[in-house]
Design a protein around this motif. Sequence first.
Motif: not given
Length: 208
Positions: A92-111
Motif C-alpha cells: 500500500e505504501q508503494q501505491a501511495r508513493w506512485m499515486l503521488e508521483a502521478g502514475a496513470d496505472v497502478i498495477c498490483a504485482h503478485f510476483g
Amino acid sequence: EYAVRELRPLLPKTPILLGYNATEPCESMADAIRWVKDAGYEGIVNFPTVGLIDGQFREALEEEGVCYRQEVEAIRLAHEMDLFTIAHVFDEQQARWMLEAGADVICAHFGFALGGVLGAKESKSLTEAARFAKRIFDVCEEMRSNALRMVYGGPIITPIDAQFFYDNTSCQGIIGGSCFDRVPIERSVYNTTLAFKNVGDFDVNNKY
C-alpha cells in the motif's frame, strides 16, 4: 532503439511503453526518460523492478541506494514529461508513493507467474491475491479514483483467473506476460508434439 526501429513501423497507431530500469547507475535518469519521449515511446513502466527482490540481498541493495524510491522518481519524471506511466506496486505504501508521483496505472504485482514448465512453483492463491489487490485499489479510491487499476502475475494463468479479479475486485485490466505468451505456447507445443508421438491413440481431451 530496437522498438523504434522494428516495432514502430509495423504498429504506427499502437502505444508502445518502455520497461525502464530506474536503478541503472550509469545514466542520468532525466536524460534517459527524455530520450524515451524523444524516441517516440508513449510511456514507461517500472520494470525491471527491485520489488521482486527480498531478503538480505534487498537489504544490501537498499543500503547502497538501489531502491524502489528510484522507480517512484522515474514515474514522477515521466509524468512531468507527459508520458503515460504504469507503476508496479507491491504494498500500500508503494501505491501511495506512485499515486503521488502521478502514475496513470497502478498495477498490483503478485510476483512471478505460475504455470507451465518455467513458472514459479509457489504464489499467492487467487483469494489471497484478490485481498491484496483490494487493499491496493482502496488506496487508489482514497487518493485518486481516476487512476486505472490493474493486476499482474502470480496465480493469473487463464482468462478464468482474470475473470475472478473482475468479479471480486475493482480491477480494470490484466497486464500479462507468461499468461499471454509462454504458457499458451508451451501447452500448444507440448500437445502438438505429443500428438505426433501417439498417432492414432491421442486423447483429444488431454490436458497439459
